[in-house]
Scaffold this motif. Structure first.
Motif, PDB file in Angstrom:
ATOM      1  N   SER A   1      13.569 -28.431   1.106  1.00 21.72           N
ATOM      2  CA  SER A   1      12.782 -29.345  -0.038  1.00 21.72           C
ATOM      3  C   SER A   1      11.645 -30.223   0.818  1.00 21.72           C
ATOM      4  O   SER A   1      11.689 -30.273   2.021  1.00 21.72           O
ATOM      5  CB  SER A   1      14.009 -30.316  -0.547  1.00 21.72           C
ATOM      6  OG  SER A   1      14.557 -30.816   0.337  1.00 21.72           O
ATOM      7  N   ILE A   2      11.019 -30.903  -0.029  1.00 22.74           N
ATOM      8  CA  ILE A   2      10.216 -31.970   0.552  1.00 22.74           C
ATOM      9  C   ILE A   2      10.805 -32.829   1.152  1.00 22.74           C
ATOM     10  O   ILE A   2      10.510 -33.651   2.128  1.00 22.74           O
ATOM     11  CB  ILE A   2       9.191 -32.209  -0.513  1.00 22.74           C
ATOM     12  CG1 ILE A   2       8.122 -31.163  -0.961  1.00 22.74           C
ATOM     13  CG2 ILE A   2       8.451 -33.764  -0.157  1.00 22.74           C
ATOM     14  CD1 ILE A   2       7.259 -31.582  -2.003  1.00 22.74           C
TER      15      ILE A   2
ATOM     16  N   PRO B   1      10.681 -22.425   1.796  1.00 19.14           N
ATOM     17  CA  PRO B   1      10.698 -20.828   1.385  1.00 19.14           C
ATOM     18  C   PRO B   1      10.819 -21.084  -0.198  1.00 19.14           C
ATOM     19  O   PRO B   1      11.349 -21.724  -0.673  1.00 19.14           O
ATOM     20  CB  PRO B   1      12.120 -20.373   2.131  1.00 19.14           C
ATOM     21  CG  PRO B   1      12.794 -21.344   2.301  1.00 19.14           C
ATOM     22  CD  PRO B   1      12.033 -22.468   2.518  1.00 19.14           C
ATOM     23  N   GLN B   2      10.340 -19.744  -0.728  1.00 18.74           N
ATOM     24  CA  GLN B   2      10.537 -19.592  -2.441  1.00 18.74           C
ATOM     25  C   GLN B   2      11.638 -18.646  -2.344  1.00 18.74           C
ATOM     26  O   GLN B   2      11.898 -18.594  -3.718  1.00 18.74           O
ATOM     27  CB  GLN B   2       9.032 -18.889  -2.470  1.00 18.74           C
ATOM     28  CG  GLN B   2       7.838 -19.814  -2.193  1.00 18.74           C
ATOM     29  CD  GLN B   2       6.520 -19.083  -2.797  1.00 18.74           C
ATOM     30  OE1 GLN B   2       6.542 -17.894  -2.519  1.00 18.74           O
ATOM     31  NE2 GLN B   2       5.677 -19.864  -2.655  1.00 18.74           N
ATOM     32  N   ASP B   3      12.337 -18.206  -1.509  1.00 18.67           N
ATOM     33  CA  ASP B   3      13.492 -17.559  -1.709  1.00 18.67           C
ATOM     34  C   ASP B   3      14.582 -18.179  -2.129  1.00 18.67           C
ATOM     35  O   ASP B   3      14.902 -19.016  -1.330  1.00 18.67           O
ATOM     36  CB  ASP B   3      13.708 -16.519  -0.444  1.00 18.67           C
ATOM     37  CG  ASP B   3      14.773 -15.668  -0.708  1.00 18.67           C
ATOM     38  OD1 ASP B   3      14.649 -14.660  -1.139  1.00 18.67           O
ATOM     39  OD2 ASP B   3      16.054 -15.917  -0.202  1.00 18.67           O
ATOM     40  N   GLU B   4      15.335 -17.692  -2.995  1.00 18.54           N
ATOM     41  CA  GLU B   4      16.545 -18.466  -3.489  1.00 18.54           C
ATOM     42  C   GLU B   4      17.484 -18.465  -2.651  1.00 18.54           C
ATOM     43  O   GLU B   4      18.213 -19.513  -2.182  1.00 18.54           O
ATOM     44  CB  GLU B   4      17.053 -18.066  -4.919  1.00 18.54           C
ATOM     45  CG  GLU B   4      16.254 -18.526  -5.895  1.00 18.54           C
ATOM     46  CD  GLU B   4      16.141 -20.357  -6.137  1.00 18.54           C
ATOM     47  OE1 GLU B   4      17.261 -20.826  -5.983  1.00 18.54           O
ATOM     48  OE2 GLU B   4      15.138 -20.664  -6.346  1.00 18.54           O
ATOM     49  N   PHE B   5      17.893 -17.276  -1.987  1.00 21.25           N
ATOM     50  CA  PHE B   5      18.876 -17.288  -1.004  1.00 21.25           C
ATOM     51  C   PHE B   5      18.643 -18.060   0.373  1.00 21.25           C
ATOM     52  O   PHE B   5      19.578 -18.937   0.667  1.00 21.25           O
ATOM     53  CB  PHE B   5      19.058 -15.852  -0.383  1.00 21.25           C
ATOM     54  CG  PHE B   5      19.776 -15.836   0.789  1.00 21.25           C
ATOM     55  CD1 PHE B   5      21.138 -15.806   0.933  1.00 21.25           C
ATOM     56  CD2 PHE B   5      19.198 -15.698   1.957  1.00 21.25           C
ATOM     57  CE1 PHE B   5      22.044 -15.705   1.730  1.00 21.25           C
ATOM     58  CE2 PHE B   5      20.268 -15.681   3.335  1.00 21.25           C
ATOM     59  CZ  PHE B   5      21.475 -15.591   3.264  1.00 21.25           C
ATOM     60  N   CYS B   6      17.498 -17.954   0.563  1.00 20.37           N
ATOM     61  CA  CYS B   6      17.073 -18.855   1.943  1.00 20.37           C
ATOM     62  C   CYS B   6      17.160 -20.429   1.508  1.00 20.37           C
ATOM     63  O   CYS B   6      17.591 -21.303   2.429  1.00 20.37           O
ATOM     64  CB  CYS B   6      15.499 -18.997   2.202  1.00 20.37           C
ATOM     65  SG  CYS B   6      15.230 -17.412   3.202  1.00 20.37           S
ATOM     66  N   ILE B   7      16.581 -20.779   0.310  1.00 19.64           N
ATOM     67  CA  ILE B   7      16.711 -22.286  -0.193  1.00 19.64           C
ATOM     68  C   ILE B   7      18.239 -22.651  -0.223  1.00 19.64           C
ATOM     69  O   ILE B   7      18.612 -24.001   0.277  1.00 19.64           O
ATOM     70  CB  ILE B   7      16.092 -22.553  -1.404  1.00 19.64           C
ATOM     71  CG1 ILE B   7      14.511 -22.483  -1.373  1.00 19.64           C
ATOM     72  CG2 ILE B   7      16.436 -23.915  -2.029  1.00 19.64           C
ATOM     73  CD1 ILE B   7      13.759 -22.185  -2.735  1.00 19.64           C
ATOM     74  N   GLN B   8      19.029 -21.809  -1.045  1.00 18.70           N
ATOM     75  CA  GLN B   8      20.590 -22.178  -0.913  1.00 18.70           C
ATOM     76  C   GLN B   8      21.140 -22.333   0.433  1.00 18.70           C
ATOM     77  O   GLN B   8      22.122 -23.027   0.701  1.00 18.70           O
ATOM     78  CB  GLN B   8      21.231 -21.361  -1.961  1.00 18.70           C
ATOM     79  CG  GLN B   8      22.553 -21.701  -2.366  1.00 18.70           C
ATOM     80  CD  GLN B   8      22.449 -22.890  -3.290  1.00 18.70           C
ATOM     81  OE1 GLN B   8      21.480 -23.120  -4.048  1.00 18.70           O
ATOM     82  NE2 GLN B   8      23.357 -23.682  -3.107  1.00 18.70           N
TER      83      GLN B   8
ATOM     84  N   LYS C   1      20.266 -25.293   2.043  1.00 17.20           N
ATOM     85  CA  LYS C   1      20.667 -26.739   1.150  1.00 17.20           C
ATOM     86  C   LYS C   1      22.317 -26.706   1.647  1.00 17.20           C
ATOM     87  O   LYS C   1      22.785 -27.721   2.061  1.00 17.20           O
ATOM     88  CB  LYS C   1      20.591 -26.519  -0.265  1.00 17.20           C
ATOM     89  CG  LYS C   1      20.898 -27.530  -1.132  1.00 17.20           C
ATOM     90  CD  LYS C   1      20.680 -27.294  -2.388  1.00 17.20           C
ATOM     91  CE  LYS C   1      19.099 -27.172  -2.792  1.00 17.20           C
ATOM     92  NZ  LYS C   1      18.431 -27.978  -3.036  1.00 17.20           N
ATOM     93  N   GLU C   2      22.937 -25.517   1.759  1.00 18.16           N
ATOM     94  CA  GLU C   2      24.401 -25.952   1.873  1.00 18.16           C
ATOM     95  C   GLU C   2      24.577 -25.889   3.379  1.00 18.16           C
ATOM     96  O   GLU C   2      25.408 -26.575   3.780  1.00 18.16           O
ATOM     97  CB  GLU C   2      25.039 -24.162   1.537  1.00 18.16           C
ATOM     98  CG  GLU C   2      25.165 -24.020   0.048  1.00 18.16           C
ATOM     99  CD  GLU C   2      25.874 -22.785  -0.268  1.00 18.16           C
ATOM    100  OE1 GLU C   2      26.538 -22.577   0.793  1.00 18.16           O
ATOM    101  OE2 GLU C   2      25.500 -22.338  -1.436  1.00 18.16           O
ATOM    102  N   PHE C   3      23.817 -25.613   4.313  1.00 13.85           N
ATOM    103  CA  PHE C   3      23.878 -25.894   5.814  1.00 13.85           C
ATOM    104  C   PHE C   3      23.472 -27.437   5.995  1.00 13.85           C
ATOM    105  O   PHE C   3      24.305 -27.972   6.920  1.00 13.85           O
ATOM    106  CB  PHE C   3      23.040 -25.000   6.552  1.00 13.85           C
ATOM    107  CG  PHE C   3      23.151 -24.975   8.148  1.00 13.85           C
ATOM    108  CD1 PHE C   3      24.158 -25.182   8.602  1.00 13.85           C
ATOM    109  CD2 PHE C   3      22.017 -25.235   8.604  1.00 13.85           C
ATOM    110  CE1 PHE C   3      24.310 -25.294  10.206  1.00 13.85           C
ATOM    111  CE2 PHE C   3      22.072 -25.332  10.224  1.00 13.85           C
ATOM    112  CZ  PHE C   3      23.223 -25.452  10.815  1.00 13.85           C
ATOM    113  N   GLY C   4      22.541 -27.758   5.493  1.00 10.23           N
ATOM    114  CA  GLY C   4      22.058 -29.230   5.441  1.00 10.23           C
ATOM    115  C   GLY C   4      21.277 -29.651   6.700  1.00 10.23           C
ATOM    116  O   GLY C   4      20.801 -30.720   6.623  1.00 10.23           O
ATOM    117  N   LYS C   5      20.704 -28.733   7.091  1.00 11.43           N
ATOM    118  CA  LYS C   5      19.794 -28.892   8.209  1.00 11.43           C
ATOM    119  C   LYS C   5      18.492 -27.700   8.273  1.00 11.43           C
ATOM    120  O   LYS C   5      18.924 -26.543   7.870  1.00 11.43           O
ATOM    121  CB  LYS C   5      20.360 -28.613   9.658  1.00 11.43           C
ATOM    122  CG  LYS C   5      21.429 -29.934   9.803  1.00 11.43           C
ATOM    123  CD  LYS C   5      21.886 -29.848  11.078  1.00 11.43           C
ATOM    124  CE  LYS C   5      23.221 -29.197  11.496  1.00 11.43           C
ATOM    125  NZ  LYS C   5      23.759 -29.424  12.701  1.00 11.43           N
TER     126      LYS C   5
END
Length: 182
Positions: A56-57, A108-115, A118-122
């Motif tokens: 994210s931004i 990234p624009q890929d949902e897997f990458c974003i998730q 996000k879950e990893f937090g870094k």
């Protein structure tokens, strides 16, 4: 799927995963030893910079401070994967940062990458899944056995996906936008 990827990242291990561009080798971008493993896997000099993915931004701001207005505009309007080179990054492993104190980062624009991020937090490293000097694999089936055997965890997702191409890389210097890779 994300659980196993995150376990590997938390242990300082490497992962092979689909991104919004090509199959990538990744690790925790804040862990210097994990990043060193990526350079070893790729047989690449540590003086060569890497691309970092953030979710994210807000995460981007944590690692580059103030985002130039032009970069924000590009991030909000780009329809294709776009990596931007930022000055004076912070909170990342020193061996991810180029010698001129810059870092290339993409949301990234890929949902897997974003998730995953996000879950990893870094932030995580994203570099093509090939040995330096070899062609970038366009699909999972083109990834060399040397890479497949050396990585700690392989994401079993989108293995049929064929990469269109790498991201555009831009550098913003004052009012100028310099295209590094189209």
């Amino acid at each position: 799927m994300n659980k196993e990827s995150i376990k590997a990242l938390l242990k300082g291990q490497t992962i092979l995963y689909p991104t919004d561009t090509v199959w990538g080798l990744g690790c925790d971008a804040t862990n210097e030893d994990a990043v060193k493993k990526i350079y070893q896997l790729k047989n690449r000099e540590e003086s060569k910079s890497l691309i970092i993915l953030v979710d994210s931004i807000e995460m981007l701001q944590n690692h580059v401070g103030n985002i130039p207005e032009k970069a924000l505009e590009i991030l909000k309007t780009s329809v294709k994967p776009t990596t931007i080179i930022y000055n004076k990054p912070k909170g990342l492993a020193p061996n991810t940062i180029a010698s001129d104190n810059t870092i290339a980062i993409r949301i990234p624009q890929d949902e897997f990458c974003i998730q995953l991020i996000k879950e990893f937090g870094k932030p995580i490293v994203s570099t093509s899944a090939n040995v330096s000097g070899e062609p970038t694999p366009k699909s999972f089936s083109e990834i060399s056995q040397a890479i497949l055997k050396s990585v700690d965890y392989v994401v079993n997702l989108h293995q049929e996906k064929v990469a269109e191409k790498s991201s555009t890389i831009l550098k913003i210097e004052g009012e100028a936008i310099i295209v590094i890779r189209e």
